[in-house]
Design a protein around this motif. Structure first.
Motif, PDB file in Angstrom:
ATOM      1  N   ILE A   3       0.843  -1.206   0.000  1.00 51.83           N
ATOM      2  CA  ILE A   3       0.000   0.000   0.000  1.00 51.83           C
ATOM      3  C   ILE A   3       0.871   1.246   0.000  1.00 51.83           C
ATOM      4  O   ILE A   3       0.585   2.211  -0.719  1.00 51.83           O
ATOM      5  CB  ILE A   3      -0.977  -0.018   1.196  1.00 51.83           C
ATOM      6  N   ASP A   4       1.938   1.235   0.778  1.00 57.30           N
ATOM      7  CA  ASP A   4       2.846   2.382   0.817  1.00 57.30           C
ATOM      8  C   ASP A   4       3.448   2.637  -0.565  1.00 57.30           C
ATOM      9  O   ASP A   4       3.458   3.779  -1.047  1.00 57.30           O
ATOM     10  CB  ASP A   4       3.955   2.134   1.843  1.00 57.30           C
ATOM     11  N   ILE A   5       3.915   1.580  -1.221  1.00 54.07           N
ATOM     12  CA  ILE A   5       4.489   1.730  -2.565  1.00 54.07           C
ATOM     13  C   ILE A   5       3.427   2.211  -3.540  1.00 54.07           C
ATOM     14  O   ILE A   5       3.672   3.079  -4.381  1.00 54.07           O
ATOM     15  CB  ILE A   5       5.109   0.388  -3.046  1.00 54.07           C
ATOM     16  N   LEU A  33      -5.547   0.788 -12.357  1.00 48.26           N
ATOM     17  CA  LEU A  33      -5.295  -0.353 -11.482  1.00 48.26           C
ATOM     18  C   LEU A  33      -4.845   0.113 -10.096  1.00 48.26           C
ATOM     19  O   LEU A  33      -5.290  -0.431  -9.081  1.00 48.26           O
ATOM     20  CB  LEU A  33      -4.249  -1.289 -12.095  1.00 48.26           C
ATOM     21  N   LEU A  34      -3.974   1.106 -10.058  1.00 51.29           N
ATOM     22  CA  LEU A  34      -3.532   1.638  -8.763  1.00 51.29           C
ATOM     23  C   LEU A  34      -4.697   2.250  -7.995  1.00 51.29           C
ATOM     24  O   LEU A  34      -4.834   2.038  -6.782  1.00 51.29           O
ATOM     25  CB  LEU A  34      -2.416   2.674  -8.960  1.00 51.29           C
ATOM     26  N   ASP A  35      -5.548   2.995  -8.683  1.00 53.67           N
ATOM     27  CA  ASP A  35      -6.709   3.612  -8.042  1.00 53.67           C
ATOM     28  C   ASP A  35      -7.638   2.534  -7.471  1.00 53.67           C
ATOM     29  O   ASP A  35      -8.088   2.639  -6.324  1.00 53.67           O
ATOM     30  CB  ASP A  35      -7.453   4.493  -9.046  1.00 53.67           C
ATOM     31  N   LEU A  38      -6.003   0.793  -4.348  1.00 55.64           N
ATOM     32  CA  LEU A  38      -6.121   1.601  -3.128  1.00 55.64           C
ATOM     33  C   LEU A  38      -7.561   1.659  -2.639  1.00 55.64           C
ATOM     34  O   LEU A  38      -7.815   1.599  -1.428  1.00 55.64           O
ATOM     35  CB  LEU A  38      -5.583   3.012  -3.367  1.00 55.64           C
ATOM     36  N   ALA A  39      -8.504   1.756  -3.556  1.00 57.28           N
ATOM     37  CA  ALA A  39      -9.921   1.800  -3.175  1.00 57.28           C
ATOM     38  C   ALA A  39     -10.319   0.514  -2.469  1.00 57.28           C
ATOM     39  O   ALA A  39     -11.039   0.539  -1.465  1.00 57.28           O
ATOM     40  CB  ALA A  39     -10.796   2.024  -4.406  1.00 57.28           C
ATOM     41  N   VAL A  46     -15.683   2.663  -6.156  1.00 55.00           N
ATOM     42  CA  VAL A  46     -15.192   3.407  -7.314  1.00 55.00           C
ATOM     43  C   VAL A  46     -16.218   3.235  -8.425  1.00 55.00           C
ATOM     44  O   VAL A  46     -16.605   2.122  -8.759  1.00 55.00           O
ATOM     45  CB  VAL A  46     -13.814   2.888  -7.787  1.00 55.00           C
ATOM     46  N   PHE A  47     -16.640   4.350  -8.974  1.00 54.37           N
ATOM     47  CA  PHE A  47     -17.612   4.336 -10.053  1.00 54.37           C
ATOM     48  C   PHE A  47     -16.920   4.729 -11.354  1.00 54.37           C
ATOM     49  O   PHE A  47     -15.851   5.347 -11.356  1.00 54.37           O
ATOM     50  CB  PHE A  47     -18.785   5.265  -9.733  1.00 54.37           C
TER      51      PHE A  47
END
Length: 143
Positions: A3-5, A33-35, A38-39, A46-47
């Motif tokens: 998560i930090d990375i 993909l990163l968004d 994290l979600a 996420v919509f």
């Protein structure tokens, strides 16, 4: 550590995008993909509209990329019967494994200072060309 990375990568992408312009360095699939990763960690919905915004490309192009990622098995779209404008997007278990693997590889590089194998040896995946997210091919060198 993943998560930090992931958070650091998002911040780095923003610095590069703002400094150089997102149109010169687009990486919409990675950004989305990163968004989504994290979600998922933050238990946040996420919509489609917000995910398209995370891609930093035109919405129509982002939607096409979302369809490609869905076909690859990395994410799924869910639409409530009552309001089809609210399409939620979530990583699948394959998508989560993919991002975990990518982040773990980056963590290994950061810890060692060098890639664990020469960069030319890293496989590339192109679901559109190879029929799915599990299909890998060796990088092609120009003749």
């Amino acid at each position: 550590m993943r998560i930090d990375i992931c958070k650091r990568l998002v911040a780095m992408r923003k610095i590069v995008g703002v400094s150089l312009g997102y149109s010169l360095c687009p990486n919409p699939v990675w950004d989305m993909l990163l968004d989504l990763y994290l979600a998922d960690h933050d238990h946040r919905d996420v919509f489609m509209l917000s995910l398209c915004g995370a891609a930093n490309i035109p919405s129509s192009t982002a939607q096409r990329k979302i369809v490609e990622m869905e076909k690859a098995g990395w994410l799924r779209r869910e639409s409530p019967d009552t309001d089809r404008r609210c399409i939620e997007v979530k990583l699948t278990s394959d998508g989560t494994r993919l991002v975990n693997s990518l982040l773990d590889g980056m963590i290994d590089i950061l810890r060692s200072g060098d890639p664990p194998v020469p960069l030319q040896a890293y496989p590339i995946a192109d679901p559109a060309l190879h029929g799915g997210s599990d299909a890998f091919a060796s990088p092609q060198r120009p003749s």
